[in-house]
Design an enzyme around this catalytic site. Structure first.
Site, short mmCIF file in Angstrom:
data_model
loop_
_atom_site.label_atom_id
_atom_site.label_comp_id
_atom_site.label_asym_id
_atom_site.label_seq_id
_atom_site.Cartn_x
_atom_site.Cartn_y
_atom_site.Cartn_z
N PHE A 139 32.69 35.96 46.57
CA PHE A 139 33.90 35.86 47.03
C PHE A 139 34.08 37.18 47.61
O PHE A 139 33.86 38.32 47.00
CB PHE A 139 34.83 35.79 45.75
CG PHE A 139 36.18 35.61 46.29
CD1 PHE A 139 36.77 34.48 46.76
CD2 PHE A 139 37.01 36.76 46.27
CE1 PHE A 139 38.17 34.25 47.19
CE2 PHE A 139 38.54 36.42 46.59
CZ PHE A 139 39.03 35.56 47.18
N ASP A 224 30.50 45.01 48.14
CA ASP A 224 31.52 44.51 47.85
C ASP A 224 31.95 44.96 46.63
O ASP A 224 31.70 44.39 45.50
CB ASP A 224 32.00 42.89 48.19
CG ASP A 224 33.50 42.78 48.04
OD1 ASP A 224 34.12 43.32 47.13
OD2 ASP A 224 33.73 41.61 48.43
N LYS A 253 41.22 46.23 44.79
CA LYS A 253 42.04 46.03 43.05
C LYS A 253 42.25 47.12 42.33
O LYS A 253 43.64 47.67 42.32
CB LYS A 253 40.78 45.15 42.61
CG LYS A 253 40.80 43.86 43.19
CD LYS A 253 40.10 42.63 42.03
CE LYS A 253 40.50 41.36 42.48
NZ LYS A 253 39.63 40.50 43.42
C1 LIG Z 1 39.55 40.04 44.81
C2 LIG Z 1 38.37 40.11 45.66
C3 LIG Z 1 38.43 40.19 46.87
C4 LIG Z 1 39.69 40.02 47.99
O1 LIG Z 1 40.67 41.28 47.46
P1 LIG Z 1 42.05 40.75 48.17
O2 LIG Z 1 42.91 41.96 47.81
O3 LIG Z 1 42.56 39.46 47.23
O4 LIG Z 1 42.21 40.44 49.53
C5 LIG Z 1 37.32 40.43 47.73
N1 LIG Z 1 36.09 40.70 46.94
C6 LIG Z 1 35.87 40.53 45.90
C7 LIG Z 1 34.65 40.96 45.02
C8 LIG Z 1 37.08 40.37 44.87
O5 LIG Z 1 37.04 40.37 43.86
#
Ligand SMILES: *Cc1c(COP(=O)(O)O)cnc(C)c1O
Length: 405
Positions: A139, A224, A253
């Site tokens: 994700f 990420d 986050k």
């Molecule tokens: C939550 C998340 C995202 C997306 O972040 P947003 O602030 O919702 O755009 C991207 N990568 C990872 C691993 C995430 O947990």
């Protein structure tokens, strides 16, 4: 105008139905506890999806925000500001990175990372090097580029045509990666622990192989760390625990503890590919957000806080293992630091959301990662008594469901 009663029924009348929240509406938070409109209290083991890493209304963060709120909110990126530079200096001082680009969300930071990787290859005259390698169950956000990089087809359905040049491999499969990385590979994009995809940590050998293959074939390694960053795994960034340095890292986050802020970190030579006009963001580096994020980083980078994450991780895992043993509900408890997934046992498969709802009924907020995994991402400084109370309530919820089935 008359504002109607602010309840769940109103949601269906005024909101795009892209979410389907329960009737419970929190109105206040303090530390690891939340209170709803009826004054009911909840232990927060969800942390706003791994965001409120220092809990709710942390006094030092409230002070940082209100101080900056009285000083300067916004001047646009045409002008540099002190809070943005202060945060960038911290992030470069504490990580592999030499340069920082600010955004407002994880998806945006990943969008910037992917664009930078493509542009870096282009700037070096490598026109055939455009393929992004990503992984199943990943994700990375909801922009069209990042959602396509994510490995969950249900999130791209109906949004085509999708951006091209993105290839998905099975996660933690070294052989597949060895077969796929070549001179056309622009970047390998991975989460050090797949969060939404079920709380699946990268094998250290897999992360090391990604680094080795990127080096051998001239590709960039992008981590990420939107969910794993800022102390979540017990290291300031998860790459530190893996012993594998990326070329680009994204963080969001927990960085703002609930104030929208994100950053893309990289080395100087790669950063050169974003020249004035190549990429940008109106709010990126916003003074309010950066003032809070600097305070977050100061608190979380304290070795005692990081050691506290590891201690709480053990307490939480032990508690979940005990619940699992008593009720036969968990097949496995896994994760890193305070990003923990409890995979449901065969007899409980598909019931993660039911457990979450029952847990809320007992006064504890939890998360899921797919239909079979209960995910917990509490505050990194949650007091032991809150953690224990949360586990007790979760156990009551599970016992109740077990009795009924
Ligand atoms: C939550 C998340 C995202 C997306 O972040 P947003 O602030 O919702 O755009 C991207 N990568 C990872 C691993 C995430 O947990």
């Amino acid at each position: 105008m008359d504002i109607p009663e602010l309840n769940r029924a109103l949601y269906d009348q005024v909101m795009v139905p892209s979410y389907n929240p329960p009737a419970v509406m929190p109105v206040r938070g303090e530390g690891s506890r939340l209170w709803d409109q009826q004054g009911r209290e909840y232990v927060d083991l969800a942390g706003g999806i791994a965001v409120t890493a220092l809990g709710h209304a942390h006094p030092r963060l409230v002070a940082a925000l209100t101080e900056q709120a009285q000083r300067l909110w916004h001047v646009s990126n045409v002008l540099a500001t002190e809070p943005a530079l202060a945060l960038a200096a911290r992030l470069t001082g504490l990580t592999f990175a030499e340069r920082v680009y600010f955004a407002n969300s994880g998806g945006e930071a990943n969008e910037a990372a992917l664009k930078l990787a493509r542009r870096y290859a282009y700037d070096r005259g490598e026109r055939g090097r455009s393929e992004i390698i990503a992984f199943g169950q990943a994700f990375h956000g909801r922009t069209l580029f990042t959602v396509t990089a994510g490995g969950q087809p249900k999130y791209t359905e109906g949004f085509g045509p999708l951006p091209g040049g993105i290839r998905h491999l099975p996660y933690n499969d070294v052989e597949a990666l060895e077969a796929a990385v070549n001179r056309h590979t622009c970047a390998v994009l991975m989460e050090p622990v797949q969060g939404e995809g079920g709380v699946v940590p990268a094998d250290p050998e897999f992360a090391a192989a990604a680094r080795r293959l990127c080096d051998a074939h001239g590709a960039l390694l992008i981590f990420d760390e939107v969910q794993t960053g800022v102390g979540r795994t017990g290291d300031l960034y998860a790459y530190m625990g893996l012993g594998v340095e990326p070329d680009i890292l994204t963080t969001a986050k927990a960085l703002g503890n609930g104030i929208p802020v994100a950053a893309m970190l990289t080395r100087g030579a790669i950063a050169e590919s974003f020249q004035p006009g190549t990429h940008g963001s109106t709010y990126g580096g916003n003074p309010l957000a950066c003032a809070v994020a600097s305070e977050v980083i100061d608190i979380v980078s304290d070795p005692e806080v990081l050691a506290g994450v590891r201690a709480r991780s053990e307490r939480l895992r032990d508690g979940l293992a005990t619940i699992g043993a008593r009720h036969g509900c968990f097949a496995e408890v896994r994760g890193r630091g305070l990003l923990i997934g409890a995979e449901l046992a065969e007899a409980w498969k598909g019931r993660a959301r039911e457990v979450l709802q029952a847990a809320m009924g007992e006064g504890v907020m939890t998360l899921v990662a797919g239909p079979d995994v209960i995910r917990l991402a509490p505050s990194l400084i949650i007091p032991d008594e809150d953690l224990d109370a949360g586990l007790e309530r979760l156990e009551r919820a599970i016992a109740g469901l077990g009795d009924r089935s």
